[in-house]
Design a protein around this motif. Structure first.
Motif, mmCIF file in Angstrom:
data_model
loop_
_atom_site.group_PDB
_atom_site.id
_atom_site.type_symbol
_atom_site.label_atom_id
_atom_site.label_comp_id
_atom_site.label_asym_id
_atom_site.label_seq_id
_atom_site.Cartn_x
_atom_site.Cartn_y
_atom_site.Cartn_z
ATOM 1 N N VAL A 83 0.841 -1.196 0.000
ATOM 2 C CA VAL A 83 0.000 0.000 0.000
ATOM 3 C C VAL A 83 0.875 1.245 0.000
ATOM 4 O O VAL A 83 1.779 1.386 0.821
ATOM 5 N N ARG A 84 0.575 2.158 -0.926
ATOM 6 C CA ARG A 84 1.311 3.416 -1.034
ATOM 7 C C ARG A 84 0.334 4.582 -0.936
ATOM 8 O O ARG A 84 -0.867 4.433 -1.182
ATOM 9 N N ASP A 85 0.874 5.745 -0.625
ATOM 10 C CA ASP A 85 0.037 6.915 -0.406
ATOM 11 C C ASP A 85 -0.705 7.334 -1.676
ATOM 12 O O ASP A 85 -1.830 7.805 -1.622
ATOM 13 N N ASN A 86 -0.080 7.172 -2.838
ATOM 14 C CA ASN A 86 -0.696 7.588 -4.104
ATOM 15 C C ASN A 86 -1.155 6.389 -4.932
ATOM 16 O O ASN A 86 -1.262 6.474 -6.154
ATOM 17 N N MET A 87 -1.427 5.285 -4.280
ATOM 18 C CA MET A 87 -1.795 4.050 -4.970
ATOM 19 C C MET A 87 -3.091 4.226 -5.769
ATOM 20 O O MET A 87 -4.062 4.805 -5.283
ATOM 21 N N PHE A 122 -20.603 1.512 -0.700
ATOM 22 C CA PHE A 122 -21.249 1.408 -2.009
ATOM 23 C C PHE A 122 -20.337 1.940 -3.106
ATOM 24 O O PHE A 122 -19.814 3.061 -3.022
ATOM 25 N N GLN A 123 -20.126 1.114 -4.134
ATOM 26 C CA GLN A 123 -19.293 1.412 -5.298
ATOM 27 C C GLN A 123 -17.798 1.492 -4.962
ATOM 28 O O GLN A 123 -16.998 1.870 -5.819
ATOM 29 N N GLU A 137 -8.486 4.030 -2.329
ATOM 30 C CA GLU A 137 -8.715 5.098 -1.348
ATOM 31 C C GLU A 137 -9.223 4.529 -0.028
ATOM 32 O O GLU A 137 -8.870 5.014 1.053
ATOM 33 N N LEU A 138 -10.043 3.497 -0.127
ATOM 34 C CA LEU A 138 -10.570 2.858 1.074
ATOM 35 C C LEU A 138 -9.469 2.138 1.838
ATOM 36 O O LEU A 138 -9.392 2.210 3.075
#
Length: 221
Positions: A83-87, A122-123, A137-138
């Protein structure tokens, strides 16, 4: 001065050392800890599953299918290291068959339908075969609270008079291997050199062995 992190488990144990002229270490600040280690990310990930299946199903699953319950976190342990900050790439995680089966038995609802229609996510999540695809983002959000607490804790330490002038952060412990941890520290403390040894998760063990053979390497505490 070097500020040393032990980022592992539920806490980030932080101490500050100064390298003396003879190469020994002088402890300037004893180890302090905060609730900002890897298990806090795991707790957020667990809550993610609870939000999908519900507390009663999750409690029954963790009790009845303990090995599968632990496998969920073993699978996620690898994901934490990418996991990276801008992933921008989705993360795909496995869902044990026993969890799907138990959910459908206890709720009379298809697991895939529950995932697609979840109001909280959702989505942002989507079922794929025996897996769930999660929006990046999640996933990054799982790290937010422990990282915010870590930064706050560090900023407080660096304001102490006897710790001003700290030039180096040394990260050790399993959580220190996570790219998002290193990137966040680089961003928040750009003036401080960051060192993460190879196999940072084993560094603590290696240090303990060295100290056992060379106890005088610590000049004062």
């Amino acid at each position: 001065m070097n500020l040393t992190f032990l980022i592992t488990g539920g806490t980030a144990d932080i101490t500050v050392h100064k390298v003396d002229y003879d190469g020994t270490l002088q402890e300037l600040h004893r180890a302090t800890d905060g609730a900002c280690g890897g298990t806090k990310v795991d707790a957020a990930y667990e809550q993610f599953f609870i939000d999908i299946v519900g507390e009663f199903v999750w409690e029954e699953f963790s009790f009845k299918y303990r090995e599968d319950y632990l496998d969920i976190f073993r699978d996620f342990e690898y994901k934490k290291h990418i996991v990276r900050d801008n992933m921008k790439t989705n993360i795909v995680v496995k869902v044990p068959f026993t969890l799907r089966m138990l959910f459908e038995e206890m709720t009379s609802t298809k697991f895939d339908i529950a995932v697609r229609n979840n109001e909280i996510y959702f989505q942002k999540i989507r079922p794929i075969s025996d897996k769930i695809k999660i929006d990046p983002e999640l996933v990054i959000g799982f790290f937010k609270d422990p990282l915010d607490k870590l930064i706050e804790h560090l900023q407080g330490l660096l304001l102490k008079e006897n710790l001003k002038g700290t030039k180096t952060f040394l990260l050790v412990g399993g959580f220190a291997e996570s790219p998002i941890v290193q990137e966040t520290l680089h961003e928040k403390f750009p003036h401080i050199r960051l060192i993460t040894p190879n196999e940072a998760g084993l560094t603590v063990l290696k240090g303990a062995v060295i100290f056992g053979h060379k106890p005088l390497s610590i000049g004062s505490r």
